[in-house]
Design a protein around this motif. Structure first.
Motif, mmCIF file in Angstrom:
data_model
loop_
_atom_site.group_PDB
_atom_site.id
_atom_site.type_symbol
_atom_site.label_atom_id
_atom_site.label_comp_id
_atom_site.label_asym_id
_atom_site.label_seq_id
_atom_site.Cartn_x
_atom_site.Cartn_y
_atom_site.Cartn_z
ATOM 1 N N THR A 42 68.103 51.559 40.371
ATOM 2 C CA THR A 42 66.961 50.808 39.649
ATOM 3 C C THR A 42 67.797 49.911 38.574
ATOM 4 N N LYS A 43 68.820 50.688 38.021
ATOM 5 C CA LYS A 43 69.392 49.779 36.911
ATOM 6 C C LYS A 43 69.989 48.597 37.532
ATOM 7 N N LYS A 44 70.377 48.690 38.530
ATOM 8 C CA LYS A 44 71.289 47.537 39.054
ATOM 9 C C LYS A 44 70.145 46.525 39.339
ATOM 10 N N ASN A 45 69.048 46.725 40.340
ATOM 11 C CA ASN A 45 68.054 45.933 40.420
ATOM 12 C C ASN A 45 67.160 45.453 39.204
ATOM 13 N N MET A 46 67.154 46.271 38.374
ATOM 14 C CA MET A 46 66.083 45.852 37.222
ATOM 15 C C MET A 46 66.812 46.358 35.682
ATOM 16 N N PRO A 47 67.930 45.396 35.322
ATOM 17 C CA PRO A 47 68.549 45.802 34.361
ATOM 18 C C PRO A 47 67.646 45.605 33.038
ATOM 19 N N ILE A 128 59.192 59.099 52.995
ATOM 20 C CA ILE A 128 59.009 58.788 54.270
ATOM 21 C C ILE A 128 59.690 57.403 54.316
ATOM 22 N N GLY A 129 59.904 57.333 55.747
ATOM 23 C CA GLY A 129 60.686 55.921 56.008
ATOM 24 C C GLY A 129 62.142 56.105 55.999
ATOM 25 N N GLN A 130 62.881 54.951 55.585
ATOM 26 C CA GLN A 130 64.449 54.974 55.552
ATOM 27 C C GLN A 130 64.772 54.094 54.402
ATOM 28 N N TYR A 131 65.862 54.650 54.062
ATOM 29 C CA TYR A 131 66.364 53.608 52.831
ATOM 30 C C TYR A 131 66.588 52.295 53.388
ATOM 31 N N ASN A 132 66.607 51.363 52.469
ATOM 32 C CA ASN A 132 66.904 49.761 52.685
ATOM 33 C C ASN A 132 65.879 49.375 53.511
ATOM 34 N N THR A 133 64.642 49.647 53.768
ATOM 35 C CA THR A 133 63.849 48.986 54.940
ATOM 36 C C THR A 133 62.484 48.446 54.400
ATOM 37 N N CYS A 134 62.191 48.738 53.254
ATOM 38 C CA CYS A 134 60.935 48.079 52.452
ATOM 39 C C CYS A 134 61.264 47.000 51.897
ATOM 40 N N ALA A 135 60.341 45.848 52.557
ATOM 41 C CA ALA A 135 60.532 44.687 52.140
ATOM 42 C C ALA A 135 59.313 44.139 51.049
ATOM 43 N N HIS A 136 58.941 45.093 50.461
ATOM 44 C CA HIS A 136 58.100 44.822 49.279
ATOM 45 C C HIS A 136 59.009 44.485 48.033
ATOM 46 N N PHE A 137 60.145 44.868 48.111
ATOM 47 C CA PHE A 137 61.372 44.592 47.024
ATOM 48 C C PHE A 137 60.831 44.847 45.609
ATOM 49 N N CYS A 138 60.288 46.161 45.310
ATOM 50 C CA CYS A 138 60.004 46.478 44.001
ATOM 51 C C CYS A 138 61.373 46.709 43.373
ATOM 52 N N LYS A 139 61.336 46.049 42.187
ATOM 53 C CA LYS A 139 62.846 46.048 41.473
ATOM 54 C C LYS A 139 63.070 47.443 40.914
ATOM 55 N N TYR A 140 62.075 48.287 40.662
ATOM 56 C CA TYR A 140 62.210 49.640 40.358
ATOM 57 C C TYR A 140 62.397 50.719 41.357
ATOM 58 N N CYS A 141 62.303 50.368 42.504
ATOM 59 C CA CYS A 141 62.654 51.409 43.697
ATOM 60 C C CYS A 141 64.016 51.797 43.590
ATOM 61 N N TYR A 142 63.981 53.248 44.219
ATOM 62 C CA TYR A 142 65.338 53.998 44.414
ATOM 63 C C TYR A 142 65.767 53.872 45.745
ATOM 64 N N ALA A 143 64.924 53.295 46.674
ATOM 65 C CA ALA A 143 65.099 53.644 47.895
ATOM 66 C C ALA A 143 65.792 52.257 48.525
#
Length: 166
Positions: A42-47, A128-143
């Motif tokens: 999260t810090k990396k994607n949303m500094p 649910i789901g799998q890491y690095n697969t959600c294409a919503h690209f929420c910057k705060y997401c840990y997944a």
């Protein structure tokens, strides 16, 4: 989750929360709030995201509770500090047996099961789901690690496969 940045201030969140609650009045009986967890991804994607201090959590929770009271809505948290219960916030969990029974109109036989999150009281608390697969690209997401990794993962998606990726 509630995220604080220079743009998304406490006043901003309270104002927008009031607008949403007014629009949803009569259609929604409860809301769930949480505060962003600043995982390394999260810090990396949303500094620009700032930690939400206990003081800010209390201020926001009290304001949200007042708005919910005005709009006849219950308010509960998802995995937040129990101290918020002092301000009338339900901290028992967002997907407890009681919440699910109310939502479905059905009695659920049994106790908590399938919850792998240690500090969570919910009946079901698995990601649910799998890491690095959600294409919503929420910057705060840990997944998600980053957009590039997600796009690479999505190339491996096969709609005929029983797996999400591969």
């Amino acid at each position: 989750p509630v995220i604080l940045t220079d743009r998304y201030t406490i006043d901003y969140h309270v104002s927008v929360f009031k607008e949403m609650a007014n629009e949803l009045k009569g259609s929604v009986s409860s809301v769930v709030i949480s505060f962003v967890d600043l995982y390394e991804k999260t810090k990396k994607n949303m500094p620009e995201a700032k930690p939400v201090s206990r003081r800010s959590q209390i201020k926001l929770s009290k304001a949200f509770k007042a708005v919910c009271d005005e709009n006849n809505m219950a308010i509960r948290t998802c995995r937040e500090n129990e101290i918020l219960s002092e301000y009338g916030i339900d901290v028992s969990g967002c997907m407890t047996k009681e919440v699910l029974e109310e939502a479905t109109g059905e009695y659920l036989d049994g106790t908590r099961g399938g919850n792998n999150i240690l500090d969570c009281n919910c009946l079901l608390g698995n990601d649910i789901g799998q890491y690095n697969t959600c294409a919503h690209f929420c910057k705060y997401c840990y997944a998600n690690y980053d957009i590039k990794t997600v796009k690479e993962s999505m190339k491996k998606h096969d709609p005929e496969s029983p797996f999400l990726i591969g």
